[in-house]
Scaffold this motif. Structure first.
Motif, mmCIF file in Angstrom:
data_model
loop_
_atom_site.group_PDB
_atom_site.id
_atom_site.type_symbol
_atom_site.label_atom_id
_atom_site.label_comp_id
_atom_site.label_asym_id
_atom_site.label_seq_id
_atom_site.Cartn_x
_atom_site.Cartn_y
_atom_site.Cartn_z
ATOM 1 N N ASP A 124 0.825 -1.208 0.000
ATOM 2 C CA ASP A 124 0.000 0.000 0.000
ATOM 3 C C ASP A 124 0.859 1.258 0.000
ATOM 4 O OD1 ASP A 124 -2.308 -1.525 0.022
ATOM 5 O OD2 ASP A 124 -2.519 -1.449 2.206
ATOM 6 N N ALA A 125 1.952 1.235 0.779
ATOM 7 C CA ALA A 125 2.836 2.404 0.842
ATOM 8 C C ALA A 125 3.517 2.649 -0.504
ATOM 9 C CB ALA A 125 3.875 2.209 1.940
ATOM 10 N N ILE A 126 3.937 1.575 -1.155
ATOM 11 C CA ILE A 126 4.584 1.717 -2.463
ATOM 12 C C ILE A 126 3.595 2.261 -3.488
ATOM 13 C CG2 ILE A 126 5.628 0.456 -4.388
ATOM 14 C CD1 ILE A 126 6.870 -1.413 -2.260
ATOM 15 N N ALA A 127 2.388 1.710 -3.494
ATOM 16 C CA ALA A 127 1.367 2.164 -4.443
ATOM 17 C C ALA A 127 1.045 3.638 -4.217
ATOM 18 C CB ALA A 127 0.110 1.313 -4.312
ATOM 19 N N ALA A 128 0.918 4.040 -2.953
ATOM 20 C CA ALA A 128 0.630 5.442 -2.648
ATOM 21 C C ALA A 128 1.785 6.337 -3.075
ATOM 22 C CB ALA A 128 0.355 5.602 -1.150
ATOM 23 N N ARG A 135 1.910 12.182 -9.752
ATOM 24 C CA ARG A 135 1.277 13.492 -9.667
ATOM 25 C C ARG A 135 2.343 14.594 -9.620
ATOM 26 N NH1 ARG A 135 0.818 16.440 -5.444
ATOM 27 N NH2 ARG A 135 1.059 14.718 -3.987
ATOM 28 N N LEU A 136 3.367 14.393 -8.785
ATOM 29 C CA LEU A 136 4.428 15.397 -8.650
ATOM 30 C C LEU A 136 5.212 15.567 -9.955
ATOM 31 C CD1 LEU A 136 5.680 14.420 -5.090
ATOM 32 C CD2 LEU A 136 4.428 16.509 -5.722
ATOM 33 N N GLU A 137 5.450 14.463 -10.660
ATOM 34 C CA GLU A 137 6.160 14.555 -11.936
ATOM 35 C C GLU A 137 5.325 15.314 -12.972
ATOM 36 O OE1 GLU A 137 8.930 11.355 -13.307
ATOM 37 O OE2 GLU A 137 7.783 10.193 -11.829
ATOM 38 N N ARG A 138 4.012 15.080 -12.964
ATOM 39 C CA ARG A 138 3.142 15.825 -13.886
ATOM 40 C C ARG A 138 3.174 17.315 -13.585
ATOM 41 N NH1 ARG A 138 -0.363 11.457 -13.031
ATOM 42 N NH2 ARG A 138 -1.572 12.672 -11.558
ATOM 43 N N GLU A 139 3.415 17.658 -12.305
ATOM 44 C CA GLU A 139 3.514 19.070 -11.921
ATOM 45 C C GLU A 139 4.858 19.675 -12.303
ATOM 46 O OE1 GLU A 139 2.721 19.101 -7.732
ATOM 47 O OE2 GLU A 139 0.597 18.628 -8.008
ATOM 48 N N GLY A 140 5.780 18.852 -12.831
ATOM 49 C CA GLY A 140 7.042 19.366 -13.326
ATOM 50 C C GLY A 140 8.237 19.128 -12.420
ATOM 51 N N ARG A 141 8.073 18.359 -11.367
ATOM 52 C CA ARG A 141 9.199 18.094 -10.473
ATOM 53 C C ARG A 141 10.108 17.019 -11.068
ATOM 54 N NH1 ARG A 141 5.662 18.573 -5.659
ATOM 55 N NH2 ARG A 141 5.656 20.801 -5.194
ATOM 56 N N THR A 142 11.382 17.094 -10.723
ATOM 57 C CA THR A 142 12.341 16.090 -11.189
ATOM 58 C C THR A 142 12.226 14.837 -10.327
ATOM 59 O OG1 THR A 142 14.093 16.791 -9.693
ATOM 60 C CG2 THR A 142 13.966 17.911 -11.844
ATOM 61 N N VAL A 143 12.823 13.744 -10.786
ATOM 62 C CA VAL A 143 12.813 12.495 -10.032
ATOM 63 C C VAL A 143 13.464 12.697 -8.669
ATOM 64 C CG1 VAL A 143 13.750 10.145 -9.958
ATOM 65 C CG2 VAL A 143 12.698 11.001 -12.051
ATOM 66 N N ALA A 144 14.561 13.446 -8.627
ATOM 67 C CA ALA A 144 15.246 13.695 -7.351
ATOM 68 C C ALA A 144 14.342 14.463 -6.394
ATOM 69 C CB ALA A 144 16.540 14.466 -7.599
ATOM 70 N N GLN A 145 13.617 15.442 -6.898
ATOM 71 C CA GLN A 145 12.698 16.207 -6.052
ATOM 72 C C GLN A 145 11.547 15.337 -5.569
ATOM 73 O OE1 GLN A 145 11.863 19.255 -8.942
ATOM 74 N NE2 GLN A 145 13.216 20.752 -7.927
ATOM 75 N N PRO A 154 16.311 8.460 -4.908
ATOM 76 C CA PRO A 154 15.902 8.452 -6.324
ATOM 77 C C PRO A 154 16.009 7.058 -6.945
ATOM 78 C CG PRO A 154 17.262 10.364 -5.886
ATOM 79 C CD PRO A 154 17.312 9.511 -4.647
ATOM 80 N N SER A 155 17.026 6.283 -6.545
ATOM 81 C CA SER A 155 17.168 4.943 -7.124
ATOM 82 C C SER A 155 16.024 4.033 -6.678
ATOM 83 C CB SER A 155 18.518 4.332 -6.778
ATOM 84 O OG SER A 155 18.653 4.178 -5.392
ATOM 85 N N THR A 156 15.565 4.191 -5.441
ATOM 86 C CA THR A 156 14.420 3.395 -4.971
ATOM 87 C C THR A 156 13.173 3.762 -5.763
ATOM 88 O OG1 THR A 156 15.320 3.164 -2.746
ATOM 89 C CG2 THR A 156 12.937 2.896 -2.989
ATOM 90 N N TYR A 157 12.965 5.052 -5.958
ATOM 91 C CA TYR A 157 11.793 5.497 -6.719
ATOM 92 C C TYR A 157 11.828 4.951 -8.142
ATOM 93 C CZ TYR A 157 8.359 8.523 -8.936
ATOM 94 O OH TYR A 157 7.278 8.984 -9.652
ATOM 95 N N ARG A 158 12.995 5.045 -8.788
ATOM 96 C CA ARG A 158 13.121 4.515 -10.156
ATOM 97 C C ARG A 158 12.893 3.003 -10.181
ATOM 98 N NH1 ARG A 158 17.834 7.722 -10.176
ATOM 99 N NH2 ARG A 158 17.452 9.714 -11.163
ATOM 100 N N SER A 159 13.432 2.324 -9.189
ATOM 101 C CA SER A 159 13.272 0.867 -9.113
ATOM 102 C C SER A 159 11.799 0.489 -8.967
ATOM 103 C CB SER A 159 14.073 0.324 -7.929
ATOM 104 O OG SER A 159 13.819 -1.036 -7.732
ATOM 105 N N TRP A 160 11.091 1.192 -8.099
ATOM 106 C CA TRP A 160 9.661 0.921 -7.925
ATOM 107 C C TRP A 160 8.909 1.184 -9.218
ATOM 108 C CZ3 TRP A 160 8.470 3.688 -2.630
ATOM 109 C CH2 TRP A 160 9.009 2.926 -1.594
ATOM 110 N N ARG A 161 9.229 2.279 -9.881
ATOM 111 C CA ARG A 161 8.542 2.588 -11.142
ATOM 112 C C ARG A 161 8.782 1.505 -12.176
ATOM 113 N NH1 ARG A 161 9.727 8.607 -13.007
ATOM 114 N NH2 ARG A 161 11.461 7.419 -13.797
#
Length: 90
Positions: A7-11, A18-28, A37-44
């Motif tokens: 559930d935490a990963i899905a959220a 949503r944040l990326e659509r608003e124009g934020r970078t992966v690091a942000q 950032p590597s965890t976020y990319r891995s999850w994606r």
């Protein structure tokens, strides 16, 4: 190493999208979610654009796969030991 629930990963992925659509970078995005950032990319990469149920199902299948691999390794070791015994090497 901290484990995150499905559930935490899905959220986090929903919020990240949503944040990326608003124009934020992966690091942000990762910083805001409190992960690297590597965890976020891995999850994606791993969980992609699926729905919340998909994340839970994938995690469940990964756990099942790991358990089956352990069983297979145990059986292979047992078979090898039996082969050695039958050859009279023990």
């Amino acid at each position: 190493m901290q484990r995150h629930s499905a559930d935490a990963i899905a959220a986090a992925l929903r919020d990240g999208e949503r944040l990326e659509r608003e124009g934020r970078t992966v690091a942000q995005v990762a910083a805001e979610l409190g992960i690297s950032p590597s965890t976020y990319r891995s999850w994606r990469r791993r969980y992609g654009q699926g729905n919340d149920g998909d994340v839970a199902r994938i995690k469940s299948l990964e756990r099942e796969n790991a358990a089956l691999r352990r069983i297979l390794v145990d059986k292979e070791l047992e078979n090898e030991a039996l082969r050695e015994l039958s050859r009279g090497r023990w």
